[in-house]
Scaffold this motif. Structure first.
Motif, short mmCIF file in Angstrom:
data_model
loop_
_atom_site.label_atom_id
_atom_site.label_comp_id
_atom_site.label_asym_id
_atom_site.label_seq_id
_atom_site.Cartn_x
_atom_site.Cartn_y
_atom_site.Cartn_z
N ASP A 39 0.83 -1.20 0.00
CA ASP A 39 0.00 0.00 0.00
C ASP A 39 0.87 1.26 0.00
OD1 ASP A 39 -2.41 1.40 -0.09
OD2 ASP A 39 -2.51 1.56 2.10
N MET A 40 1.80 1.30 -0.96
CA MET A 40 2.72 2.43 -1.10
C MET A 40 2.49 3.07 -2.46
SD MET A 40 6.22 0.70 0.37
CE MET A 40 7.21 2.18 0.30
N THR A 41 2.84 4.34 -2.58
CA THR A 41 2.78 4.98 -3.89
C THR A 41 3.93 4.45 -4.74
OG1 THR A 41 4.22 6.83 -3.28
CG2 THR A 41 1.83 7.10 -2.87
N ALA A 42 3.79 4.54 -6.03
CA ALA A 42 4.83 4.07 -6.95
C ALA A 42 6.14 4.83 -6.72
CB ALA A 42 4.37 4.22 -8.40
N GLY A 43 6.05 6.13 -6.51
CA GLY A 43 7.25 6.93 -6.30
C GLY A 43 7.97 6.57 -5.01
N ASN A 44 7.23 6.40 -3.95
CA ASN A 44 7.82 6.05 -2.66
C ASN A 44 8.47 4.66 -2.73
OD1 ASN A 44 8.48 6.37 0.04
ND2 ASN A 44 6.48 5.71 0.78
N LEU A 45 7.76 3.72 -3.32
CA LEU A 45 8.30 2.37 -3.46
C LEU A 45 9.56 2.38 -4.31
CD1 LEU A 45 8.19 -0.65 -2.98
CD2 LEU A 45 6.50 -0.82 -4.84
N SER A 46 9.53 3.11 -5.41
CA SER A 46 10.70 3.20 -6.30
C SER A 46 11.92 3.75 -5.57
CB SER A 46 10.40 4.08 -7.50
OG SER A 46 9.46 3.48 -8.33
N THR A 47 11.71 4.77 -4.77
CA THR A 47 12.82 5.39 -4.03
C THR A 47 13.46 4.39 -3.08
OG1 THR A 47 11.81 7.57 -4.19
CG2 THR A 47 13.40 7.24 -2.41
N HIS A 48 12.64 3.66 -2.33
CA HIS A 48 13.17 2.69 -1.38
C HIS A 48 13.80 1.49 -2.09
CE1 HIS A 48 12.05 4.75 2.24
NE2 HIS A 48 10.85 4.97 1.75
N LEU A 49 13.21 1.07 -3.18
CA LEU A 49 13.79 -0.05 -3.95
C LEU A 49 15.16 0.33 -4.50
CD1 LEU A 49 10.68 -1.41 -5.85
CD2 LEU A 49 12.08 -2.66 -4.18
N ARG A 50 15.32 1.57 -4.91
CA ARG A 50 16.61 2.02 -5.44
C ARG A 50 17.71 1.87 -4.38
NH1 ARG A 50 17.77 5.12 -10.07
NH2 ARG A 50 15.86 4.00 -10.48
N LYS A 51 17.40 2.25 -3.13
CA LYS A 51 18.38 2.12 -2.04
C LYS A 51 18.72 0.66 -1.81
CE LYS A 51 18.09 6.32 0.42
NZ LYS A 51 19.32 7.00 0.62
N LEU A 52 17.70 -0.19 -1.83
CA LEU A 52 17.93 -1.62 -1.61
C LEU A 52 18.70 -2.23 -2.79
CD1 LEU A 52 14.45 -2.52 -0.12
CD2 LEU A 52 16.64 -2.51 1.11
N GLU A 53 18.40 -1.79 -3.99
CA GLU A 53 19.11 -2.27 -5.17
C GLU A 53 20.57 -1.80 -5.13
OE1 GLU A 53 18.69 -2.28 -10.04
OE2 GLU A 53 17.75 -0.66 -8.90
N LEU A 75 14.45 -10.76 -3.83
CA LEU A 75 15.50 -10.59 -2.85
C LEU A 75 16.72 -11.34 -3.33
CD1 LEU A 75 15.57 -9.12 -0.14
CD2 LEU A 75 15.07 -11.28 0.98
N SER A 76 17.86 -10.68 -3.37
CA SER A 76 19.10 -11.34 -3.78
C SER A 76 19.61 -12.19 -2.63
CB SER A 76 20.15 -10.29 -4.16
OG SER A 76 20.54 -9.58 -3.00
N ASP A 77 20.59 -13.05 -2.91
CA ASP A 77 21.21 -13.83 -1.85
C ASP A 77 21.84 -12.91 -0.81
OD1 ASP A 77 20.39 -16.24 -2.95
OD2 ASP A 77 22.29 -16.58 -4.01
N THR A 78 22.44 -11.82 -1.29
CA THR A 78 23.03 -10.84 -0.38
C THR A 78 21.94 -10.23 0.50
OG1 THR A 78 24.77 -10.32 -1.97
CG2 THR A 78 24.33 -8.66 -0.29
N GLY A 79 20.79 -9.96 -0.09
CA GLY A 79 19.66 -9.41 0.66
C GLY A 79 19.14 -10.38 1.71
N ARG A 80 19.06 -11.66 1.36
CA ARG A 80 18.62 -12.67 2.32
C ARG A 80 19.58 -12.74 3.50
NH1 ARG A 80 14.30 -15.50 0.77
NH2 ARG A 80 13.83 -15.52 -1.44
N THR A 81 20.87 -12.72 3.19
CA THR A 81 21.88 -12.76 4.24
C THR A 81 21.80 -11.51 5.12
OG1 THR A 81 23.34 -14.08 2.84
CG2 THR A 81 24.37 -12.90 4.68
N ALA A 82 21.62 -10.36 4.49
CA ALA A 82 21.51 -9.10 5.25
C ALA A 82 20.28 -9.11 6.15
CB ALA A 82 21.47 -7.92 4.29
N LEU A 83 19.16 -9.62 5.65
CA LEU A 83 17.94 -9.66 6.46
C LEU A 83 18.11 -10.62 7.63
CD1 LEU A 83 15.09 -8.63 6.91
CD2 LEU A 83 14.27 -10.43 5.37
N THR A 84 18.76 -11.74 7.41
CA THR A 84 19.03 -12.68 8.51
C THR A 84 19.91 -12.01 9.56
OG1 THR A 84 18.81 -14.59 7.04
CG2 THR A 84 20.06 -14.92 9.08
#
Length: 98
Positions: A39-53, A75-84
């Motif tokens: 339930d996010m706006t496209a712009g807000n989601l894009s901004t946060h996805l860019r940081k995660l990417e 989620l990349s393998d790096t992302g899974r490891t970071a979340l853990t």
């Protein structure tokens, strides 16, 4: 004291990471579906996805279906490891509280 990953720690980015972590490895979700789930706006989601990417936590695949551009996210393998690691750090911080 244990440090929390500041890239993940922002509430919107944490929510994105948690939703993507629910996907099986190798699976991806389309941008509109993720936007709806969060339930996010496209712009807000894009901004946060860019940081995660940029951190290497999210894999973004842009393609076309028929003539319509489609963006898939996973989620990349790096992302899974970071979340853990984030979960462990948070548990460690909260471990001393009642």
């Amino acid at each position: 004291m244990t440090e929390l990953d500041t890239v993940i720690h922002a509430p919107a980015r944490l929510r994105i990471m948690v939703v993507l972590a629910q996907l099986d490895r190798g699976d991806a979700i389309a941008f509109p579906r993720l936007r709806s789930e969060l339930d996010m706006t496209a712009g807000n989601l894009s901004t946060h996805l860019r940081k995660l990417e940029d951190a290497g936590y999210v894999a973004v695949t842009k393609t076309h279906e028929k003539r319509t551009p489609v963006t898939y996210l996973a989620l990349s393998d790096t992302g899974r490891t970071a979340l853990t690691g984030y979960r462990s750090a948070l548990a460690s911080i909260l471990g001393g509280t009642t």
